[in-house]
Design a protein around this motif. Structure first.
Motif, PDB file in Angstrom:
ATOM      1  N   ASP A   1       0.829  -1.201   0.000  1.00 21.11           N
ATOM      2  CA  ASP A   1       0.000   0.000   0.000  1.00 21.11           C
ATOM      3  C   ASP A   1       0.856   1.241   0.000  1.00 21.11           C
ATOM      4  OD1 ASP A   1      -2.218  -1.465  -0.049  1.00 21.11           O
ATOM      5  OD2 ASP A   1      -2.751  -1.219   2.059  1.00 21.11           O
ATOM      6  N   ARG A   2       1.867   1.196   0.840  1.00 19.27           N
ATOM      7  CA  ARG A   2       2.742   2.336   0.975  1.00 19.27           C
ATOM      8  C   ARG A   2       3.413   2.626  -0.367  1.00 19.27           C
ATOM      9  NH1 ARG A   2       7.718   2.810   2.393  1.00 19.27           N
ATOM     10  NH2 ARG A   2       7.936   0.589   2.671  1.00 19.27           N
ATOM     11  N   LEU A   3       3.709   1.571  -1.046  1.00 15.88           N
ATOM     12  CA  LEU A   3       4.362   1.740  -2.332  1.00 15.88           C
ATOM     13  C   LEU A   3       3.375   2.082  -3.433  1.00 15.88           C
ATOM     14  CD1 LEU A   3       6.795  -1.282  -2.136  1.00 15.88           C
ATOM     15  CD2 LEU A   3       7.373   1.106  -1.818  1.00 15.88           C
ATOM     16  N   GLY A   4       2.093   1.964  -3.094  1.00 15.14           N
ATOM     17  CA  GLY A   4       1.073   2.348  -4.062  1.00 15.14           C
ATOM     18  C   GLY A   4       0.963   1.420  -5.244  1.00 15.14           C
TER      19      GLY A   4
ATOM     20  N   PRO B   1      -0.923  -1.454  -7.085  1.00 13.02           N
ATOM     21  CA  PRO B   1      -2.172  -2.208  -7.062  1.00 13.02           C
ATOM     22  C   PRO B   1      -1.903  -3.708  -7.130  1.00 13.02           C
ATOM     23  CG  PRO B   1      -2.015  -0.814  -9.001  1.00 13.02           C
ATOM     24  CD  PRO B   1      -0.733  -0.686  -8.295  1.00 13.02           C
TER      25      PRO B   1
ATOM     26  N   ALA C   1      -3.206  -6.214  -8.621  1.00 12.39           N
ATOM     27  CA  ALA C   1      -3.115  -6.906  -9.897  1.00 12.39           C
ATOM     28  C   ALA C   1      -1.743  -6.718 -10.521  1.00 12.39           C
ATOM     29  CB  ALA C   1      -4.188  -6.381 -10.831  1.00 12.39           C
ATOM     30  N   GLU C   2      -1.240  -5.531 -10.347  1.00 12.57           N
ATOM     31  CA  GLU C   2       0.041  -5.246 -10.963  1.00 12.57           C
ATOM     32  C   GLU C   2       1.179  -5.998 -10.298  1.00 12.57           C
ATOM     33  OE1 GLU C   2       2.609  -1.397 -12.376  1.00 12.57           O
ATOM     34  OE2 GLU C   2       0.546  -1.151 -11.732  1.00 12.57           O
TER      35      GLU C   2
ATOM     36  N   PHE D   1       1.443  -9.127 -11.848  1.00  9.85           N
ATOM     37  CA  PHE D   1       1.868  -9.024 -13.226  1.00  9.85           C
ATOM     38  C   PHE D   1       3.359  -8.772 -13.325  1.00  9.85           C
ATOM     39  CE2 PHE D   1       2.007  -6.762 -17.398  1.00  9.85           C
ATOM     40  CZ  PHE D   1       1.577  -7.821 -18.158  1.00  9.85           C
ATOM     41  N   LEU D   2       3.857  -7.987 -12.402  1.00 11.30           N
ATOM     42  CA  LEU D   2       5.265  -7.612 -12.416  1.00 11.30           C
ATOM     43  C   LEU D   2       6.150  -8.838 -12.494  1.00 11.30           C
ATOM     44  CD1 LEU D   2       5.433  -4.867  -9.669  1.00 11.30           C
ATOM     45  CD2 LEU D   2       6.203  -4.598 -12.009  1.00 11.30           C
TER      46      LEU D   2
ATOM     47  N   ARG E   1      11.773   0.076  -6.262  1.00 14.86           N
ATOM     48  CA  ARG E   1      11.389   1.380  -5.783  1.00 14.86           C
ATOM     49  C   ARG E   1      12.630   2.203  -5.415  1.00 14.86           C
ATOM     50  NH1 ARG E   1       7.150   4.932  -5.297  1.00 14.86           N
ATOM     51  NH2 ARG E   1       7.167   5.926  -3.281  1.00 14.86           N
TER      52      ARG E   1
ATOM     53  N   GLN F   1      14.386   3.297  -8.416  1.00 12.61           N
ATOM     54  CA  GLN F   1      13.683   4.421  -9.037  1.00 12.61           C
ATOM     55  C   GLN F   1      13.983   5.707  -8.300  1.00 12.61           C
ATOM     56  OE1 GLN F   1       9.767   2.850  -9.268  1.00 12.61           O
ATOM     57  NE2 GLN F   1      10.029   2.234 -11.388  1.00 12.61           N
TER      58      GLN F   1
ATOM     59  N   GLN G   1      -0.453   6.929  -6.451  1.00 11.50           N
ATOM     60  CA  GLN G   1      -1.592   6.313  -5.793  1.00 11.50           C
ATOM     61  C   GLN G   1      -2.792   6.436  -6.719  1.00 11.50           C
ATOM     62  OE1 GLN G   1      -1.703   4.932  -2.763  1.00 11.50           O
ATOM     63  NE2 GLN G   1       0.250   5.527  -1.887  1.00 11.50           N
TER      64      GLN G   1
ATOM     65  N   LEU H   1      -5.876  -3.157 -15.631  1.00 12.59           N
ATOM     66  CA  LEU H   1      -4.785  -4.068 -15.927  1.00 12.59           C
ATOM     67  C   LEU H   1      -5.303  -5.366 -16.530  1.00 12.59           C
ATOM     68  CD1 LEU H   1      -1.742  -4.585 -15.805  1.00 12.59           C
ATOM     69  CD2 LEU H   1      -2.067  -5.537 -13.537  1.00 12.59           C
TER      70      LEU H   1
END
Lengths: 992, 263
Positions: free
Chosen positions: A125-128, A130, A132-133, A136-137, A981, A984, B117, B127
């Motif tokens: 959550d903190r990393l934002g 989602p 589903a992603e 997928f990642l 993260r 980035q 966010q 997605l």
């Protein structure tokens, strides 16, 4: 120790021009601040030296078997005997209370497995990211999808006979197993720090995987029922029995308290080194490091008069207070009342840092007034007044049908004077007339103006929407006199005044948490301590309509301070503690290492950098990791080290691989600690050693003439994180250096004096060493000699070295030092059985001012052994990544095969990458391969990605992440995400 | 409303050497234009300059897209306006799976930050739609699904790279696409697949500028306009019949003609 510091300060002020930084770290001028720092306060944690008794006590508290006690004591003997110079006995810096603390078994309250994924989810959550992603990642970590997995981990492990415990528990529950392996890979005799660790170890992990068992999921510290406590002397032992398979990950996942950064509060975990926070003197101070550790034990909630400002701390965390007991009146306490305070005494009392655990109700917390003094002519009193009303009652929006910006204020019909005033203000500021509309039946009046100008000012300086209003940085920086009209208007608009006869109480309510904090802050600056209460939101009914009410923050203060329990001085308030709550806690705790005043504000209150001796650079941190892979076993150990968090990790890591076994070390290093040693360059003057660039001119000493000369710099190397020592001369020059760093010393033998380069560890107190007395150095000036006053161990730090052309020395902190020789400590694998394998993957990211020196060591001591060492490094902004790999093929290890591969990605022309393979081969029939690739990011690649819509920095990040992918792929999901993260973050702002 | 890409008297230099010497051309959505020409005539330079490659310097002239001069815009800003370039030589990016890359690109085009966010439910839905769409498009281009997990263009054959470009075009849905020799290096079946995929996008909201050497692809594409570029200038424009004329006569007659005009 305290005395020493005081002397230094005293002399320092009088005597010498010294570098700014040096002043900060050493002779801090306490008088600059409103109150002094009782440095002697730390004494409570310091006991003089390590002794047999202390070790026996540790062992007794832990209820250890006799053999372990003897092992510790023997290690202690070795520790003492290991050649150690003069400072050997002086270990007063080490916090042995902490060790005792870690040794104390905490209660066994089992932690629910449901908690675990929550922790991980929070991170997501903190990393934002989602959900589903996440899946997928890269398709990583499919097994982490469901909580069910976490539930079953423990059962699965137990069913298979896997032991996964803290080292202490391991010893209690499986003493024989531990006895068989403990200290066999790294015996206490290995090195001094291994001996110290062996004597006082506490914490760490113990893992045993039985024969043939495959543990499919990576074991992470938080899977363990008893959380790891990243201590100073952690000890990890992992045994993969024959044919077993296991992967262990050490690293940290950062949750939290709010820290003041001046204009607002932020969650402590969102801070990075280099950010600024407000220190106890109300001024900005730079964050040197952020720390996180797993904590299990008592957690205190300190509740001051304003309930909203309550904060949580571990009991050892020092808090700035005035103890009530020190400022009491002589009068006897009245029934049921706290003992009364003598105001005079309270004002004159020096606040002191006291561990939170020792605090009692009634003690006074210190709430510093954040200093603001940036007058800004852009804000007229009228505008500020209007903004105050806007904060209270205003809204700004784009009119849906007219498509024009609107600023609107709503008041009650009875607030006639205010309405008139607001109309006047609007006209004055915008030159436009406001429309006043009465909302029939609701006793409300709207004041509306269509003004782009006002819309822009309101939204940019105060935000929009009831729950997201906040004051801009610019407004928060205004001096108290200037901001006053805003405050007044805000309380007129939003507040109500309650006359209680002898005092007047002001109240204001807002749905914006940030705004409440900011108003509290602004009031504090003008000498008013306001309380904040929270009225929780919920469903409510107003005038028959059902509404959802958000949390309301209610700011309250009393105008007449005589009746308040709160006292203030020019720079801070003294706020009594109302209540202290104690509760068990198991989770991550955060801490900051702040430069200068070494403190920061939690919910407005001053706390010290947490018990500095534990995790800061001032401490010695020596951990040991032993891995044993038996026949055919597969063992992987992953370290994510020192991201933005400076939890210093282990010193000695070693693995043994037996017949056909494979050991993999995966080591990631992002960010290197920056050294604070000052060197003198021409013409740039004093700079930190990390800022030196090749071809800079540096001052050095010509050993023939003994005079100062200028020499070009060939290179700078970060030689890794190593134990360092502090050398202090009689004239209070000080320098931090590794034990082997050579200094120029003058010795007398019989009748002659002669100059010798001596490593620091061979120097003694009283020896004469060369210095340059006058800084900055001048060419042609002679060197002088001065005696050493003290030598002290300091703990671990990244250390740097400079290669100087034509003179093998340079001047650092006024001392003449030789280019140092390198010693390396890298994860190593000893292949002792036929067919054993070693895989070492090391990843480094060297950004601006960083020099990463990483690598691994493979020792082939049996035939048909294979090793692969892969290093991947990224360097940018002048960063330098150096890879050192050591390969040893012992006699008899025929048909050994080794392949070393170094891939470097260099992002700009200023950065560099070096590879240094060290190879020692004592056998003929061996195959050794070495390949190195150096990649540069091409313009065409960036263009290609940008043509698809990515910005330049996104494109660059993507390329770097792609380069790191072979490493990221080996990580479980949450680590991979955190790692990406961080990369980035490192890449942000690297272009453009 | 139709979007227009208007190129006015465009002069482009690469490392100081002028390659385009005044190109004027207008491409509207709903139209397919083709540029043909001999090697070295400047066709690819035009493609790269339109997309904003930093090495291609516009020394004179304007590129107007949707009425805005985009000469100073970054490639990603041009992409966000609705421009797309299918590369002649798609680049290989290690460690970045095609699917992940396209998702990031799609989000970037929609103006969403990569880690911001966002509404998680909506995002998850988007997605899953994206993945479905990607699967469809890959099927359309007769590419195996596994390509979505493979690193961008790494180890792709020449034909696979080109087809992947068209998959990207389908996913990113540009208004004007420039196809830079997408047909070269493709066998006849692949040319047909690619041409059909382009035709599928054809409609009032899509325009294309197809750069090619050969008429093969044009037989399937049936361009509305055909231009011939020689020595950095468009020397002849016409309809599809020009293609056949070129096929019959080769470029030489135009080269001679243009020389005659210059002299």
């Amino acid at each position: 120790m305290t005395k020493k510091i005081e002397e230094v300060r005293h002399l320092g002020e009088k005597k010498r021009p010294i570098a700014e930084k040096e002043r900060e770290t050493y002779d801090r001028d306490y008088s600059r601040y409103a109150f002094s720092y009782p440095t002697d306060k730390y004494k409570y944690v310091l006991k003089p030296g390590l002794s047999r008794e202390v070790i026996e006590e540790i062992s007794a508290i832990k209820n250890e078997p006799k053999w372990m006690r003897e092992f510790r004591l023997k290690a202690y003997e070795i520790f003492l005997k290991k050649p150690m110079p003069t400072w050997g006995g002086d270990l007063s810096h080490i916090n042995f209370d902490t060790i005792t603390y870690y040794a104390t078994p905490t209660d066994k309250g089992a932690r629910s497995w449901e908690d675990v994924p929550e922790e991980v989810k929070k991170t997501f959550d903190r990393l934002g990211i989602p959900e589903a992603e996440r899946k997928f990642l890269a398709g990583v970590g499919a097994q982490y999808d469901s909580e069910v997995v976490y539930h079953s981990i423990r059962e699965d492990l137990a069913k298979k006979g896997v032991i996964f415990l803290s080292m202490d528990e391991g010893l209690r529950e499986y003493p024989d197993l531990v006895k068989e392996y403990f200290g066999t890979v790294i015996p206490p005799t290995d090195n001094k720090f291994a001996a110290l660790n062996s004597a006082v170890w506490s914490g760490g992990s113990f893992i045993y995987v039985p024969k043939g068992v495959h543990v499919e999921i990576p074991l992470q510290a938080y899977f363990r029922i008893n959380a790891p406590q990243m201590g100073q002397f952690e000890r990890t032992l992992i045994i993969a029995d024959e044919g077993a398979r296991v992967h262990y990950i050490e690293g940290c996942l950062p949750g939290g308290e709010q820290v003041s950064v001046g204009d607002r509060w932020v969650n402590i975990e969102s801070l990075k080194p280099g950010d600024y926070v407000i220190a106890d003197n109300g001024e900005k101070a730079r964050v040197r490091a952020t720390m996180v550790r797993r904590y299990r034990g008592e957690m205190l909630t300190i509740k001051p008069i304003s309930p909203y400002n309550a904060f949580r701390l571990t009991p050892e965390h020092p808090v700035l207070v005035v103890r009530r007991s020190r400022v009491l009146q002589r009068r006897k306490p009245r029934n049921g009342w706290l003992p009364e305070v003598d105001t005079e005494k309270l004002f004159t009392a020096q606040p002191e840092y006291v561990p939170a655990g020792e605090l009692t109700v009634g003690d006074f917390l210190v709430f510093p007034k954040v200093q603001a003094h940036n007058y800004n002519p852009r804000y007229s009193p009228e505008l500020l007044k209007l903004l105050g009303y806007y904060l209270a009652e205003g809204s700004a929006f784009i009119h849906k049908t007219l498509n024009v910006p609107v600023v609107s204020f709503s008041f009650g019909t009875h607030e006639k004077e205010v309405i008139t005033e607001v109309c006047d203000l609007i006209t004055k500021i915008t030159g436009k007339d406001a429309y006043v509309t009465e909302l029939k039946g609701r006793h409300a009046v709207n004041v509306t103006v269509y003004s782009q100008e006002l819309f822009d000012v309101c939204t940019s300086s105060c935000g929009t929407g009831a729950s997201s209003k906040r004051l801009s940085d610019e407004l928060m920086a205004l001096p108290p006199e200037q901001i006053e009209p805003l405050l007044t208007a805000y309380f007129v608009g939003d507040g109500n005044v309650c006359d209680k006869g002898n005092s007047v109480m002001y109240r204001a309510a807002t749905a914006s948490e940030t705004l409440a904090q900011q108003i509290q802050e602004l009031l504090a600056r003008k000498g008013i301590y306001a309380s904040i209460h929270v009225r929780p939101g919920g469903d409510d009914t107003i005038n028959g309509r059902k509404i959802h009410r958000k949390d309301q923050y209610i700011i309250v203060y009393t105008a007449d301070k005589r009746w308040s329990e709160i006292r203030q001085t020019d720079r801070y308030f003294l706020v009594p503690i109302k209540e202290i709550e104690r509760a068990p806690y198991d989770g991550f705790v955060f801490n900051l290492d702040v430069e200068g005043p070494s403190s920061y504000l939690v919910r407005g209150f001053a706390v010290h950098n947490c018990t500095a001796p534990i995790y800061s650079k001032e401490s010695l941190h020596a951990a040991v990791v032993e891995l044993i892979a038996k026949r055919g076993a597969h063992l992987r150990y992953t370290t994510l080290q020192n991201w933005s968090n400076d939890v210093y990790n282990l010193v000695t890591k070693r693995a043994i691989a037996y017949e056909d076994a494979t050991v993999e070390w995966v080591d990631a290093n992002i960010g290197c600690l920056t050294a604070d040693t000052k060197v003198f360059l021409n013409p740039r003057g004093a700079v930190n050693i990390t800022e030196v660039k090749p071809n800079d001119w540096i001052y050095a000493l010509d050993l023939n003439t003994m005079e100062i000369v200028k020499r070009p710099v060939k290179g700078i190397v970060c030689t890794g994180v190593k134990p360092v020592f502090k050398l202090i001369t009689e004239n209070y020059r000080e320098i931090k250096a590794t034990a082997n760093h050579p200094f120029l010393a003058l010795y007398r033998s019989e009748k002659h004096w002669h100059l010798v380069w001596k490593p620091l560890e061979q120097l003694q107190v009283g020896d004469l060493i060369a210095i340059i007395d006058e800084l900055p150095p001048k060419e042609g000036k002679p060197a002088e000699f001065v005696r050493i006053k003290a030598l002290e161990p300091l703990g671990e730090e990244a250390v740097y070295d400079i290669e100087v052309e034509g003179a093998h020395n340079f001047i650092a902190n006024g001392l003449i030092v030789h280019n140092s020789r390198l010693t390396m400590k890298y994860p190593s694998v000893y292949m002792l059985g036929k067919g054993a394998r070693a895989d070492i993957l090391s990843v480094a990211f060297a950004g601006k001012g960083q020099h990463q020196d990483t690598g691994g060591k493979a020792i082939h001591a049996a035939p048909y052994t294979t090793s692969t060492i892969v290093s991947k490094s990224v360097s940018k902004d002048g960063g330098r990544a150096t890879y050192r790999g050591q390969l040893v093929v012992a006699k008899g290890a025929h048909h050994a095969k080794s392949n070393v591969r170094c891939d470097a990605l260099i992002l700009d022309e200023y950065s560099r990458s070096d590879t240094y393979p060290y190879i020692e081969i004592d056998e003929d029939q061996v195959t050794i391969g070495h390949e190195a690739t150096v990649g540069k990011v091409g313009d065409d690649q960036i263009f290609y990605l940008m043509s698809r819509g990515l910005s330049e920095s996104e494109a660059l990040s993507m390329i770097v992440l792609g380069f790191m992918e072979p490493f990221t792929k080996t990580l479980p999901m949450e680590y991979a995400i955190e790692f990406n993260r961080l990369i980035q973050l490192e890449m942000e702002g690297s272009v453009g | 409303m139709a979007s227009t890409l208007e190129i006015r008297d465009l002069h482009v230099s690469v490392e100081g050497k002028e390659i385009l010497k005044g190109v004027t051309l207008t491409v509207k959505t709903g139209e397919i234009h083709s540029i043909m020409g001999p090697n070295g005539s400047g066709k690819s330079t035009l493609a790269l300059a339109l997309m904003g490659h930093p090495k291609y310097e516009v020394t004179k002239g304007e590129i107007l897209f949707k009425g805005q001069n985009i000469v100073e815009l970054e490639p990603n800003e041009r992409a966000r306006l609705g421009l797309f370039l299918a590369f002649q030589y798609p680049l290989e990016i290690q460690g970045v799976p095609l699917g992940r890359f396209l998702w990031a690109a799609k989000k970037a085009l929609l103006g969403q930050s990569q880690d911001g966010q966002t509404d998680k439910k909506a995002d998850a839905k988007a997605l899953s739609q994206f993945r479905k769409e990607l699967q469809e498009k890959m099927k359309l281009l007769k590419m195996d699904e596994s390509f979505a997990q493979r690193y961008l263009n790494v180890g792709f054959s020449g034909g696979e790279k080109k087809r992947a470009e068209i998959v990207q075009m389908h996913i990113l849905k540009p208004e004007i696409a420039i196809l830079d020799e997408t047909d070269s290096g493709l066998d006849i079946d692949s040319v047909k697949i690619v041409a059909e995929a382009v035709n599928q996008l054809r409609g009032p909201d899509f325009g294309a500028l197809v750069i090619t050497h050969y008429q093969r692809i044009l037989n399937f594409l049936k361009p509305d306009y055909v231009h011939v570029m020689i020595d950095g200038r468009i020397v002849r424009s016409g309809d599809e019949s020009l293609v056949h004329e070129l096929e019959a006569k080769g470029y030489d007659w135009l080269i001679n003609e243009s020389k005659a005009e210059v002299s």
